[in-house]
Design a protein around this motif. Structure first.
Motif, PDB file in Angstrom:
ATOM      1  N   LYS A 124       8.866  43.674 -13.390  1.00  0.00           N
ATOM      2  CA  LYS A 124      10.256  43.328 -13.042  1.00  0.00           C
ATOM      3  C   LYS A 124      10.346  42.189 -12.041  1.00  0.00           C
ATOM      4  N   HIS A 125       9.286  41.945 -11.309  1.00  0.00           N
ATOM      5  CA  HIS A 125       9.304  40.953 -10.235  1.00  0.00           C
ATOM      6  C   HIS A 125       8.221  39.911 -10.510  1.00  0.00           C
ATOM      7  N   ASP A 139       7.254  37.242  -8.940  1.00  0.00           N
ATOM      8  CA  ASP A 139       6.462  36.865  -7.781  1.00  0.00           C
ATOM      9  C   ASP A 139       5.611  38.060  -7.347  1.00  0.00           C
ATOM     10  N   GLU A 185       6.510  39.660  -3.869  1.00  0.00           N
ATOM     11  CA  GLU A 185       7.742  40.453  -3.946  1.00  0.00           C
ATOM     12  C   GLU A 185       7.498  41.732  -4.746  1.00  0.00           C
ATOM     13  N   ALA A 186       6.702  41.626  -5.804  1.00  0.00           N
ATOM     14  CA  ALA A 186       6.409  42.794  -6.637  1.00  0.00           C
ATOM     15  C   ALA A 186       5.700  43.882  -5.831  1.00  0.00           C
ATOM     16  N   GLN A 209       8.155  45.513  -3.498  1.00  0.00           N
ATOM     17  CA  GLN A 209       9.031  46.424  -4.247  1.00  0.00           C
ATOM     18  C   GLN A 209       8.296  47.704  -4.660  1.00  0.00           C
ATOM     19  N   LYS A 268      -1.904  41.249 -12.073  1.00  0.00           N
ATOM     20  CA  LYS A 268      -0.672  40.597 -11.622  1.00  0.00           C
ATOM     21  C   LYS A 268      -1.005  39.371 -10.776  1.00  0.00           C
ATOM     22  N   GLN A 291       3.090  41.692   1.490  1.00  0.00           N
ATOM     23  CA  GLN A 291       3.848  40.542   0.997  1.00  0.00           C
ATOM     24  C   GLN A 291       3.442  39.281   1.771  1.00  0.00           C
TER      25      GLN A 291
END
Length: 191
Positions: free
Chosen positions: A76-77, A79, A82-83, A86, A138, A184
């Protein structure tokens, strides 16, 4: 949800949830059968190796469930920094929503069986490696060099795992939010 599952899947799902909440030692075959609405005969029919065989299946089930959730959050994210943030935040929400009862699906079992039950320990090792590989993919797909992506993935998983335990004990999402913010920043520092 478990009503729609077949008997074997219901037994595995129930065992996974019980071990998540109370660990391996405190989870008995009779309790599993009762809560899965199955007979003891059914449990032993599907798992002739008894509780150890069932525990390995439950760990693999927990692995798949969490891997699906983690993959979904990371997808869903776009970056990766950011992922990861989250993932930490959503883990905190999940913990809070379960009344702090359902933390990492394998931590309790991994800790209490380490060095004692090799089959269960190996399933836990493989589970953590699987989750780490999801984070690695990722990072790698976002341009991080393979070696760095592996180290960051290990750091992220270890940090979030520790923060999850701390959040569960404190009954507060703050440890996960803090770990998420710092992971992050760490990821962003390597761009």
């Amino acid at each position: 949800m478990t009503e729609a599952l077949g008997t074997r899947d219901r037994i595995v799902h129930t065992t996974s949830k019980l071990m998540q909440r109370q660990g391996y030692a405190a989870t008995g075959i009779k309790q599993i059968a009762r809560e899965a609405s199955a007979t003891l005969g059914s449990v032993y029919h599907f798992f002739p190796g008894g509780k150890q065989e069932l525990a390995v299946a439950a760990i693999r089930h927990a692995d798949a469930e969490f891997a699906e959730m983690l993959t979904g959050i990371l997808a869903k994210h776009p970056d990766p920094a950011e992922a990861v943030y989250q993932a930490a935040a959503e883990t905190g929400v999940y913990l809070r929503d379960t009344g702090w009862a359902e933390g990492c699906p394998v931590t309790a079992t991994a800790l209490e069986t380490a060095g004692q039950i090799p089959e269960i320990q190996q399933a836990c090792v493989e589970t953590f490696a699987h989750w780490e590989s999801i984070i690695f993919e990722k990072l790698k797909s976002n341009g991080f060099a393979e070696g760095l992506a592996r180290e960051l993935a290990a750091t992220v998983l270890n940090s979030l795992s520790g923060a999850e335990v701390s959040a569960q004990v404190k009954q507060d999402v703050q440890p996960l939010e803090t770990a998420g913010r710092h992971m992050q920043r760490l990821i962003n520092s390597y761009r």
